[in-house]
Design a protein around this motif. Sequence first.
Motif, PDB file in Angstrom:
ATOM      1  N   THR A   1      -0.226   3.119  11.131  1.00 49.31           N
ATOM      2  CA  THR A   1       1.149   3.594  11.206  1.00 49.31           C
ATOM      3  C   THR A   1       1.772   3.389   9.834  1.00 49.31           C
ATOM      4  O   THR A   1       1.717   2.287   9.281  1.00 49.31           O
ATOM      5  CB  THR A   1       1.958   2.834  12.277  1.00 49.31           C
TER       6      THR A   1
ATOM      7  N   SER B   1      -6.730  -0.140  18.300  1.00 53.10           N
ATOM      8  CA  SER B   1      -6.610   1.297  18.567  1.00 53.10           C
ATOM      9  C   SER B   1      -7.134   2.159  17.418  1.00 53.10           C
ATOM     10  O   SER B   1      -7.101   3.389  17.511  1.00 53.10           O
ATOM     11  CB  SER B   1      -5.152   1.656  18.856  1.00 53.10           C
TER      12      SER B   1
ATOM     13  N   THR C   1      -5.773   2.717  14.517  1.00 52.49           N
ATOM     14  CA  THR C   1      -4.637   3.557  14.152  1.00 52.49           C
ATOM     15  C   THR C   1      -3.865   2.942  12.989  1.00 52.49           C
ATOM     16  O   THR C   1      -3.607   1.740  12.977  1.00 52.49           O
ATOM     17  CB  THR C   1      -3.667   3.704  15.357  1.00 52.49           C
TER      18      THR C   1
ATOM     19  N   LYS D   1       0.731  -0.335   8.632  1.00 50.11           N
ATOM     20  CA  LYS D   1       0.089  -1.317   9.491  1.00 50.11           C
ATOM     21  C   LYS D   1      -1.142  -0.679  10.107  1.00 50.11           C
ATOM     22  O   LYS D   1      -1.083   0.435  10.602  1.00 50.11           O
ATOM     23  CB  LYS D   1       1.066  -1.729  10.602  1.00 50.11           C
ATOM     24  N   TYR D   2      -2.250  -1.392  10.027  1.00 56.33           N
ATOM     25  CA  TYR D   2      -3.467  -0.939  10.686  1.00 56.33           C
ATOM     26  C   TYR D   2      -3.637  -1.715  11.975  1.00 56.33           C
ATOM     27  O   TYR D   2      -3.597  -2.945  11.980  1.00 56.33           O
ATOM     28  CB  TYR D   2      -4.698  -1.134   9.790  1.00 56.33           C
ATOM     29  N   ASN D   3      -3.828  -1.016  13.091  1.00 55.97           N
ATOM     30  CA  ASN D   3      -4.083  -1.644  14.378  1.00 55.97           C
ATOM     31  C   ASN D   3      -5.578  -1.549  14.656  1.00 55.97           C
ATOM     32  O   ASN D   3      -6.106  -0.446  14.892  1.00 55.97           O
ATOM     33  CB  ASN D   3      -3.270  -0.941  15.474  1.00 55.97           C
TER      34      ASN D   3
END
Length: 149
Positions: free
Chosen positions: A47, A43, A45, A38-40
């Motif tokens: 995960t 942020s 980031t 998952k790309y946020n």
Amino acid sequence: MKDLQIKSVVDQILIQSGSSVKVELESYFPGERFAGGKYNFASHTITLYIEEIKDQCLQIFSSLDSFEDYLAVVFAHEIGHAEDSQLADLIEQMDACTNDYTRTGIALNIENNAWDYARMLTPQKLHPFMDTIIHYSLQPYYEALEMSA
């Protein structure tokens, strides 16, 4: 595959990409989806959910023999989201969209952009392997668009 090997694969691809994205490794995705990564956007980031990636690899290829390559492809895809210059605009379009068909089309565009970028990070010899993963990844979008048409 040991944690050190996983970190090595991630570090190698991250260096190759030149991305400044932050990376976190977790065991399982906390939601209902079957997500390996998952790309946020907020942020910057990524995960990676290692046990989910293993489960996906087993589901598609019936073994973990290709786990390292599978992990590399999933991570390259997530970097594709992180490095997508169109992502902010596409997210904005999705947020403003009230039509499910159009929303799914935008989501498919986001996924295709990430896969296109991932293909540049992935060695040519892995492209047939990657094509199989892409097929399974995009299938729900195509099915949703066909059902809505």
